[in-house]
Design an enzyme around this catalytic site. Structure first.
Site, PDB file in Angstrom:
ATOM      1  N   LYS A   1      23.018  22.738 -28.369  1.00  9.85           N
ATOM      2  CA  LYS A   1      22.326  24.492 -28.515  1.00  9.85           C
ATOM      3  C   LYS A   1      22.849  25.106 -28.060  1.00  9.85           C
ATOM      4  CE  LYS A   1      18.410  25.964 -26.934  1.00  9.85           C
ATOM      5  NZ  LYS A   1      16.545  26.719 -25.879  1.00  9.85           N
TER       6      LYS A   1
ATOM      7  N   GLY B   1      10.805  31.057 -20.403  1.00 10.91           N
ATOM      8  CA  GLY B   1      10.130  31.107 -19.419  1.00 10.91           C
ATOM      9  C   GLY B   1       8.870  31.896 -19.260  1.00 10.91           C
TER      10      GLY B   1
ATOM     11  N   ASN C   1      10.120  23.696 -22.456  1.00 15.70           N
ATOM     12  CA  ASN C   1      10.519  23.301 -21.058  1.00 15.70           C
ATOM     13  C   ASN C   1       9.389  23.600 -20.495  1.00 15.70           C
ATOM     14  OD1 ASN C   1      13.717  23.640 -20.069  1.00 15.70           O
ATOM     15  ND2 ASN C   1      11.577  22.331 -18.738  1.00 15.70           N
ATOM     16  N   THR C   2       9.273  24.980 -19.618  1.00 10.27           N
ATOM     17  CA  THR C   2       8.982  26.148 -18.371  1.00 10.27           C
ATOM     18  C   THR C   2       7.075  25.068 -18.827  1.00 10.27           C
ATOM     19  OG1 THR C   2      10.079  27.875 -18.862  1.00 10.27           O
ATOM     20  CG2 THR C   2       8.191  28.042 -17.632  1.00 10.27           C
TER      21      THR C   2
ATOM     22  N   ALA D   1      11.309  28.906 -26.852  1.00 12.63           N
ATOM     23  CA  ALA D   1      10.995  29.283 -26.008  1.00 12.63           C
ATOM     24  C   ALA D   1       9.696  30.296 -26.438  1.00 12.63           C
ATOM     25  CB  ALA D   1      12.111  30.385 -26.023  1.00 12.63           C
TER      26      ALA D   1
END
Lengths: 366, 256
Positions: free
Chosen positions: B97, B158, B206-207, B184
């Site tokens: 990535k 995030g 992710n976050t 994201a």
């Protein structure tokens, strides 16, 4: 343009007058904002904002977890030499302090590196006193060659350099710079640096900019709290970080809020900065710079550091020693007294207990 | 018929990609991966510590997953290329990535440098998944450069702010022939579902998982949401109408 010029905007600013006018409503209004102005930041540094610390803490915690996760980068300082030509009235390394002087040989650097690496740490901060003669750039470069075998990230906290010298150290393997302005108030700065090259306020203030231009990856700035009234010092440190981040967006910028600590010889407390003040500073900065790093050293005691884990800190030193060669030679005298003497393993245990993850490696210079 | 996403010669049945940053402790990662059903896991090479098994984030990724190292920390194409090569040399396969970020305030990607890195790495046989700002022209150049997919952001990394770039991502989905993976910004399972309903090939989260109160449960929620969104997309969403459709038409009395 430089931060020296940008700072001049506040040269005649009446901090006390401003603080007197801040209301609870002003603080509440700032706490509702997503993006803070410089004046908003100052509002959160005001005495009035002390009554809103819990709300600030809740928001700072949320922002820190959001942007950094529940992780804490661990590093440790390594003092290479304590020769110094300056006369800083607050420092144990100053030229006439009577301190026994020492500079590590490359073999001694290796011995210290082995001991530190055995703790699992991969990030190191190397320090020297300010003596270009005793600790020239060439010596620092040789030390970096040794340290590169043991650590993935090497930062420097040494005397300010020229841009080309920063570039030289970066190509040797340095990726981070820590340099404290000590006092952002120029008049106070002159008083506490009566002689020596460090008297040059502007040269020091612009050092991070020279490093950024040279391609440094991380920069850590700050004021040494206790030398002057802390609120304006914290304000300028935050502005300095913000200025660097705006001009050099690729650089990871952080601040440290170090408080002056006792050191060998006579000690005089200049201005008291209590725990509440320190916490307010860290919280205000986090709200002003949501993605800015906050480094907390072992100058602070264990209990306070444990609380700061959830209040915005992103990087902490561990297993620290402020004496040159102090890990292998316990007789050495340090720059200042360490407050949190816990080992790396103990720090990791504390972080795990709080539901945090210690990070040993976050970058690798190749 | 089985709904399969094909990238880099691999067939994926899960359309949720999972990031490994911000978890505490790292031991939650395998549980979150299992619970979500994710098959592609991204790891920041900067945090991979091969010298320490217990702190090596890569060692927490289940062996049957596709490890996708990311170039987090790269500030230009050259650094991204170097990180990708290091990852492959370290045995982490050929998926990468690309993350080239020159803005530490918002962590927005540099599309120009990302295109350069993609071109170099695709030519070297990497399966390149570039993280990008959702710009159609840049996405087309990434296709030309040899990307295996494009990964536009829904909102800054995030931020958990959701699909703020919805319209731009929609255009990419319409115009780009490669899989479009929303990477994201996704903060809620419903937002992941929305991206999938729009026709995104996958989402990377992710976050929102790592910082949830219960990351393992949240990972499961995202897995389900992605599946629901994909199923809805395949089913064909009913047309939306501005006005109600009357069961007793006012013009029914008219006849030919």
């Amino acid at each position: 343009m430089s931060f020296y010029i940008a700072r001049k905007n506040y040269e005649e600013f009446d901090f006390n007058g401003f603080f007197k006018c801040v209301s609870d409503e002003d603080v509440e209004r700032v706490l509702e904002k997503n993006r803070l102005t410089e004046i908003d930041y100052l509002t959160l540094l005001s005495p009035r904002a002390e009554g809103h610390l819990e709300k600030m803490a809740q928001k700072a915690h949320r922002l820190t977890v959001q942007h950094f996760g529940k992780v804490m980068l661990l590093y440790t300082p390594l003092y290479l030499a304590n020769y110094c030509v300056n006369h800083c009235i607050y420092c144990g390394f100053r030229v006439h302090s009577g301190l026994e002087r020492k500079k590590l040989s490359l073999d001694e650097v290796e011995a210290e590196a082995e001991m530190i690496a055995a703790t699992g740490l991969k990030h190191i901060l190397i320090l020297t006193g300010e003596s270009r003669k005793k600790s020239p750039v060439k010596y620092i470069r040789e030390c970096i060659e040794v340290l590169k075998k043991y650590f993935t990230s090497i930062s420097i906290e040494i005397y300010p350099l020229e841009e080309q010298e920063y570039a030289e150290l970066i190509s040797a393997g340095v990726d981070g710079l820590t340099i404290y302005q000590e006092a952002y108030n120029e008049k106070v700065y002159a008083e506490i640096h009566p002689a020596g090259p460090k008297r040059n306020y502007r040269y020091r203030l612009e050092a991070p900019e020279r490093a950024c231009r040279a391609g440094i990856r991380t920069v850590n700035v700050g004021a040494l709290l206790g030398l002057h009234e802390w609120r304006s010092e914290a304000f300028f440190a935050g502005l300095h970080a913000n200025y660097l981040q705006r001009l050099y967006p690729a650089v990871e910028v952080s601040i440290s809020p170090p408080r002056i600590r006792p050191y060998p010889g006579e000690f005089q407390t200049f201005v008291t900065v209590n725990d509440k003040n320190l916490v307010q500073y860290v919280l205000a900065y986090r709200l002003f710079m949501p993605r800015g790093g906050v480094t907390i050293s072992t100058r602070e005691r264990a209990e306070l550091r444990e609380h700061l884990v959830k209040l915005g800190a992103t990087k902490m030193s561990a297993g620290s020693c402020t004496a040159v060669g102090g890990r292998s030679n316990t007789q050495s005298t340090g720059q200042f007294e360490i407050s949190d003497r816990r080992s790396v393993a103990e720090m990791a245990g504390m972080l795990y207990a709080q539901g945090y993850q210690p990070v040993y490696k976050d970058w690798q210079v190749v | 018929m089985e709904d399969v996403l094909r990238i880099g010669g691999q067939e994926l049945t899960s359309r949720l990609f999972l990031g490994t940053g911000k978890f505490s402790p790292n031991s939650l990662i395998p549980e979150a991966v299992r619970s979500s059903g994710a098959q592609v896991i991204t790891v920041a090479l900067r945090r991979v510590d091969q010298g320490s098994e217990e702190e090596n984030i890569a060692s927490f990724v289940p062996g049957d997953c596709i490890m996708m190292p990311n170039t987090s920390g790269a500030r230009n194409a050259g650094e991204a290329v170097r990180i990708a090569r290091l990852a492959r040399a370290a045995g982490y396969g050929n998926w990468v990535k690309i993350e080239v970020i020159t803005d530490n305030r918002y962590l927005l990607p540099d599309n120009f440098e990302t295109i350069k890195a993609t071109e170099i790495l695709a030519a070297e046989g990497f399966v390149v998944l570039p993280y990008m700002s959702p710009d159609l022209v840049a996405a087309k150049k990434l296709v030309e450069a040899g990307a295996a997919a494009v990964m536009p952001l829904g909102a800054p990394i995030g931020s958990n702010r959701g699909l703020k770039t919805r319209e731009l991502v929609r255009i990419l989905i319409e115009e780009i022939q490669l899989p479009v993976i929303v990477d994201a910004g996704i903060g809620r399972p419903s937002e992941a579902s929305e991206a999938m309903e729009m026709g995104a090939a996958a989402v990377l989260v992710n976050t929102a998982v790592a910082t949830a109160g219960d990351p393992v449960a949240m990972a499961r929620a995202f897995g389900l949401a992605v599946e629901a969104g994909r199923t809805a997309y395949l089913a064909g969403l009913g047309a939306t109408r501005q006005y109600a459709s009357a069961s007793s038409p006012l013009t029914g009395f008219l006849s030919d």
